[in-house]
Design an enzyme around this catalytic site. Sequence first.
Site, PDB file in Angstrom:
ATOM      1  N   SER A  77       4.405 -12.137  -3.471  1.00 28.16           N
ATOM      2  CA  SER A  77       3.044 -11.979  -3.133  1.00 28.16           C
ATOM      3  C   SER A  77       2.462 -13.294  -2.737  1.00 28.16           C
ATOM      4  O   SER A  77       2.762 -14.280  -2.663  1.00 28.16           O
ATOM      5  CB  SER A  77       2.318 -11.842  -4.792  1.00 28.16           C
ATOM      6  OG  SER A  77       3.013 -10.494  -5.271  1.00 28.16           O
TER       7      SER A  77
HETATM    8  N1  SAM Z   1       5.747 -11.730  -8.810  1.00 33.09           N
HETATM    9  C1  SAM Z   1       6.891 -11.635  -7.651  1.00 33.09           C
HETATM   10  C2  SAM Z   1       7.083 -12.716  -7.115  1.00 33.09           C
HETATM   11  O1  SAM Z   1       6.454 -13.847  -7.118  1.00 33.09           O
HETATM   12  O2  SAM Z   1       7.958 -12.711  -6.083  1.00 33.09           O
HETATM   13  C3  SAM Z   1       6.230 -10.553  -6.840  1.00 33.09           C
HETATM   14  C4  SAM Z   1       6.767  -9.283  -7.090  1.00 33.09           C
HETATM   15  S1  SAM Z   1       6.819  -8.057  -5.818  1.00 33.09           S
HETATM   16  C5  SAM Z   1       5.149  -7.791  -5.310  1.00 33.09           C
HETATM   17  C6  SAM Z   1       7.105  -6.435  -7.317  1.00 33.09           C
HETATM   18  C7  SAM Z   1       8.056  -6.397  -7.635  1.00 33.09           C
HETATM   19  O3  SAM Z   1       8.189  -5.387  -8.890  1.00 33.09           O
HETATM   20  C8  SAM Z   1       9.359  -6.226  -7.040  1.00 33.09           C
HETATM   21  O4  SAM Z   1      10.455  -7.114  -6.738  1.00 33.09           O
HETATM   22  C9  SAM Z   1      10.108  -4.667  -7.436  1.00 33.09           C
HETATM   23  O5  SAM Z   1      11.259  -4.517  -7.270  1.00 33.09           O
HETATM   24  C10 SAM Z   1       9.546  -4.744  -8.701  1.00 33.09           C
HETATM   25  N2  SAM Z   1       9.260  -3.586  -9.577  1.00 33.09           N
HETATM   26  C11 SAM Z   1       8.902  -2.240  -8.799  1.00 33.09           C
HETATM   27  N3  SAM Z   1       8.983  -1.519  -9.699  1.00 33.09           N
HETATM   28  C12 SAM Z   1       9.383  -2.028 -11.209  1.00 33.09           C
HETATM   29  C13 SAM Z   1       9.836  -1.523 -12.362  1.00 33.09           C
HETATM   30  N4  SAM Z   1       9.496  -0.191 -12.660  1.00 33.09           N
HETATM   31  N5  SAM Z   1      10.389  -2.516 -13.246  1.00 33.09           N
HETATM   32  C14 SAM Z   1      10.642  -3.716 -12.723  1.00 33.09           C
HETATM   33  N6  SAM Z   1      10.381  -4.144 -11.726  1.00 33.09           N
HETATM   34  C15 SAM Z   1       9.817  -3.455 -10.722  1.00 33.09           C
END
Ligand code: SAM
Length: 220
Positions: A68
């Site tokens: 993000s």
């Molecule tokens: N905070 C993170 C960073 O600093 O890199 C950004 C994360 S990204 C915007 C959102 C993440 O949520 C992705 O890696 C995605 O695979 C994960 N995600 C989506 N659905 C999910 C779920 N049900 N459980 C766990 N992770 C999930």
Amino acid sequence: MVSFDDKDRYAIRRQAMIDYDLRGHDIRDPRVLDAAGRIPRELFIPEKYAGNAYDDNPLPIGMGQTISQPYIVALMTQTLKLSGDETVLEIGTGSGYQTALLAELAERVYTIERFNELSERAQAVLAKLDCCNVDFAVGDGSCGWPEPMQFDRIIVTAAMPELAGPLTDQLAEDGIIVAPVGGMLGQELIAARKHKGHLAATPICGCRFVKLIGQYGYSE
Ligand code: SAM
């Protein structure tokens, strides 16, 4: 391979990010600013994008996911009002950058990611940074942490259809949850505090996150 010159260059860019993109907007929590100033964001990003590590926008991290934008990471962290003794649940480990920030500011962080490959990469970077107050899990974070637990703070880093379900059940009384809530084209970043079992929600700003995929999220 990162050289000493690169290190200096990254330090200058990191300071510019703090001054212009965080402090220059509405990030005021000195602990958040201080921690963001210590974390080498370039280590959480695929090498080919490392030169853009301190740009104020999301970047690809593989598996169709993104790290993000620094401002949003700082804003969500500031919204959690961490004083240092909290237990935090993070849904969506992604690159692990947000995890590292939380680990600097809270007592213990529990983080869950649906892609094993991303979780393993994040674990390797955090180990390299000697970060040892984080528990990792791989699975569907929309169902909450796999063991029955209560958390002082919960941060969801993917778009949720609504602020409800097992995740909010795992929020302790007086705890705060921050999450992007809404449809696929855009969401509202919401902060909510639990009081006598009910959530009192405050909208923060519009935002755009990847989908939370899972039983209490969206289908793929
Ligand atoms: N905070 C993170 C960073 O600093 O890199 C950004 C994360 S990204 C915007 C959102 C993440 O949520 C992705 O890696 C995605 O695979 C994960 N995600 C989506 N659905 C999910 C779920 N049900 N459980 C766990 N992770 C999930």
